[in-house]
Design a protein around this motif. Structure first.
Motif, PDB file in Angstrom:
ATOM      1  N   UNK A 274     -94.487   1.911 -75.417  1.00 56.64           N
ATOM      2  CA  UNK A 274     -94.533   3.147 -76.200  1.00 56.64           C
ATOM      3  C   UNK A 274     -93.241   3.305 -76.985  1.00 56.64           C
ATOM      4  N   UNK A 275     -93.385   3.689 -78.231  1.00 59.29           N
ATOM      5  CA  UNK A 275     -92.236   3.855 -79.129  1.00 59.29           C
ATOM      6  C   UNK A 275     -92.218   5.280 -79.660  1.00 59.29           C
ATOM      7  N   UNK A 276     -91.127   5.988 -79.412  1.00 59.29           N
ATOM      8  CA  UNK A 276     -90.938   7.332 -79.944  1.00 59.29           C
ATOM      9  C   UNK A 276     -90.056   7.243 -81.182  1.00 59.29           C
ATOM     10  N   UNK A 277     -90.602   7.574 -82.327  1.00 58.72           N
ATOM     11  CA  UNK A 277     -89.846   7.509 -83.586  1.00 58.72           C
ATOM     12  C   UNK A 277     -89.232   8.883 -83.833  1.00 58.72           C
ATOM     13  N   UNK A 278     -87.952   8.991 -83.522  1.00 61.86           N
ATOM     14  CA  UNK A 278     -87.240  10.268 -83.617  1.00 61.86           C
ATOM     15  C   UNK A 278     -86.496  10.404 -84.938  1.00 61.86           C
ATOM     16  N   UNK A 279     -85.909   9.309 -85.421  1.00 63.39           N
ATOM     17  CA  UNK A 279     -85.108   9.361 -86.639  1.00 63.39           C
ATOM     18  C   UNK A 279     -85.059   8.019 -87.326  1.00 63.39           C
ATOM     19  N   UNK A 280     -84.453   8.015 -88.512  1.00 60.69           N
ATOM     20  CA  UNK A 280     -84.323   6.785 -89.293  1.00 60.69           C
ATOM     21  C   UNK A 280     -82.999   6.819 -90.033  1.00 60.69           C
ATOM     22  N   UNK A 306     -97.047   3.821 -81.111  1.00 65.19           N
ATOM     23  CA  UNK A 306     -95.868   4.322 -81.824  1.00 65.19           C
ATOM     24  C   UNK A 306     -96.178   5.707 -82.359  1.00 65.19           C
ATOM     25  N   UNK A 307     -95.295   6.655 -82.074  1.00 63.47           N
ATOM     26  CA  UNK A 307     -95.554   8.040 -82.479  1.00 63.47           C
ATOM     27  C   UNK A 307     -94.290   8.700 -83.013  1.00 63.47           C
ATOM     28  N   UNK A 308     -94.376   9.198 -84.225  1.00 64.25           N
ATOM     29  CA  UNK A 308     -93.299  10.022 -84.757  1.00 64.25           C
ATOM     30  C   UNK A 308     -93.432  11.433 -84.232  1.00 64.25           C
ATOM     31  N   UNK A 309     -92.294  12.120 -84.094  1.00 61.24           N
ATOM     32  CA  UNK A 309     -92.368  13.478 -83.554  1.00 61.24           C
ATOM     33  C   UNK A 309     -91.225  14.330 -84.065  1.00 61.24           C
ATOM     34  N   UNK A 310     -91.465  15.634 -84.047  1.00 64.20           N
ATOM     35  CA  UNK A 310     -90.455  16.645 -84.374  1.00 64.20           C
ATOM     36  C   UNK A 310     -90.405  17.611 -83.203  1.00 64.20           C
ATOM     37  N   UNK A 311     -89.218  17.896 -82.718  1.00 59.94           N
ATOM     38  CA  UNK A 311     -89.079  18.665 -81.476  1.00 59.94           C
ATOM     39  C   UNK A 311     -89.675  20.067 -81.581  1.00 59.94           C
ATOM     40  N   UNK A 312     -89.791  20.590 -82.792  1.00 60.13           N
ATOM     41  CA  UNK A 312     -90.360  21.926 -82.957  1.00 60.13           C
ATOM     42  C   UNK A 312     -91.805  22.010 -82.472  1.00 60.13           C
ATOM     43  N   UNK A 313     -92.453  20.858 -82.306  1.00 63.13           N
ATOM     44  CA  UNK A 313     -93.829  20.853 -81.800  1.00 63.13           C
ATOM     45  C   UNK A 313     -93.927  21.446 -80.405  1.00 63.13           C
ATOM     46  N   UNK A 314     -92.807  21.478 -79.692  1.00 63.58           N
ATOM     47  CA  UNK A 314     -92.794  22.011 -78.325  1.00 63.58           C
ATOM     48  C   UNK A 314     -92.031  23.332 -78.248  1.00 63.58           C
ATOM     49  N   UNK A 315     -92.043  24.102 -79.321  1.00 66.55           N
ATOM     50  CA  UNK A 315     -91.334  25.388 -79.334  1.00 66.55           C
ATOM     51  C   UNK A 315     -91.742  26.286 -78.176  1.00 66.55           C
ATOM     52  N   UNK A 316     -93.004  26.209 -77.779  1.00 69.49           N
ATOM     53  CA  UNK A 316     -93.489  27.076 -76.700  1.00 69.49           C
ATOM     54  C   UNK A 316     -93.010  26.622 -75.325  1.00 69.49           C
ATOM     55  N   UNK A 317     -92.298  25.476 -75.268  1.00 74.46           N
ATOM     56  CA  UNK A 317     -91.807  24.962 -73.992  1.00 74.46           C
ATOM     57  C   UNK A 317     -90.279  24.806 -73.973  1.00 74.46           C
TER      58      UNK A 317
END
Length: 367
Positions: A274-280, A306-317
């Motif tokens: 699994x690959x977490x794409x956080x930045x470039x 492989x999944x790109x993500x933005x931490x704001x997706x978990x604002x409720x947590x």
């Protein structure tokens, strides 16, 4: 400091940590006394010109803005620490126009309040950009996590116990879905996010391999518990360095860099990795887009995710994540390091230095 019409006011002094601030009330200041504060002048950094290639100090402009008197429900805040982060480089082009105040987050102290929900003297986290002072209705403010000890620097709310720490937390748990006994690879490992990623992976029972851009940073990674670490700038072959660090490959790859590093690392992933794409960050300042990486073959035959993500997706947590991070810091399981630049006038220099990799850990500016 602001000038006030009353003779006595709260004292602010540096704690034993060297960069945490405490407020000691010398007088219980009532709202009607603070109403004498007039015409507060805020300093702000604006984006004078959109970045072309690497940011330059001439791309910024320092301005003074006179703030109006508070209305009912509003509060006046003074920035104490401001954050500089890699995301500001690409987001400045996406969400800003020339002349806008630079985006960013700060720890701020409430110095006047006409909002009964917020008392004078408390510290909050705000997303009000590069400003020394600002007015808020309180809806966009975040209190420090409950149980925050006075001995802990409040600047950590911009780093390990803030957005970067949460990025590591949710990226590992929800995107990489790391499991005990697995091998985790993280690049830009001595930065604000990467250093937390590695330590959280160790807390989770994983083997951790990190890379950084200097021998001092590599030594720091080993000091905080990374199993393997190397300087990507001095190795003769990145491919060989990765194979030597983990001959069996990698289950999880937390990618902060992209570019050539990602192209090489993806070929060393284990099956079902699994690959977490956080930045470039290797690409943020490119005038001409880099070619590749070409990921299809290893993605197919190793059945990678492989999944790109933005931490704001978990604002409720966020409360959950901040509580866990604070607990690990207080237990000594999660170490913190900050690169502190003194003076609001040095915001652009701190930002540019961070993009050049001059920081170890989280880069912040103390006003």
């Amino acid at each position: 400091m602001l000038s006030v019409s009353c003779a006595r006011f709260s004292k602010v002094y540096t704690s034993s940590w060297g960069n945490g601030l405490r407020v000691v009330p010398a007088l219980l200041i009532k709202a009607d006394v603070l109403s004498f504060w007039r015409m507060v002048t805020a300093k702000v950094w604006v984006l004078k010109k959109h970045f072309e290639g690497f940011p330059k100090t001439s791309d910024f402009d320092l301005k003074n803005i006179e703030l109006p008197n508070l209305k009912d429900g509003e509060l006046l805040l003074e920035s104490v620490f401001l954050s500089v982060d890699p995301y500001m480089r690409p987001y400045s082009r996406r969400v800003m126009k020339e002349g806008d105040v630079m985006i960013g987050t700060q720890v701020a102290r409430i110095i006047d309040s006409k909002n009964p929900a917020f008392a004078v003297g408390i510290f909050v986290v705000a997303k009000s950009g590069w400003r020394t002072h600002f007015i808020s209705d309180g809806k966009d403010l975040q209190l420090l996590p409950s149980g925050w000890p006075e001995s802990l620097p409040i600047s950590l709310a911009l780093g390990t116990i803030g957005m970067p720490g949460l990025t590591a937390y949710f990226g590992l748990l929800e995107v990489c879905k790391m499991k005990p006994g697995e091998t985790v690879l993280v690049n830009a490992a001595a930065g604000a996010v990467g250093s937390v990623v590695g330590q959280l992976a160790k807390i989770g029972g994983c083997k951790v391999v990190g890379c950084a851009g200097s021998d001092d940073k590599v030594a720091y990674l080993k000091k905080i518990g990374f199993d393997e670490a190397f300087n990507y700038k001095t190795v003769t072959s990145l491919d060989e360095a990765l194979r030597k660090a983990s001959p069996d490959g990698y289950d999880c790859f937390f990618d902060n860099v992209g570019g050539e590093f990602a192209s090489v690392a993806i070929n060393q992933m284990k099956k079902y990795g699994r690959i977490a794409v956080c930045g470039a960050i290797s690409q943020y300042n490119d005038s001409v887009p880099q070619k590749g990486p070409y990921v299809q073959m290893p993605m197919i035959f190793k059945e990678l995710r492989m999944e790109g993500f933005i931490v704001a997706s978990w604002n409720n947590r966020w409360e959950e994540g901040l509580k866990a991070l604070l607990k690990w810091v207080m237990e000594g399981k999660l170490k913190c390091h900050e690169q502190v630049t003194e003076g609001f006038e040095n915001m652009p220099a701190a930002f540019i230095g961070m993009l050049k990799g001059e920081n170890l850990g989280k880069a912040v500016v103390k006003v």
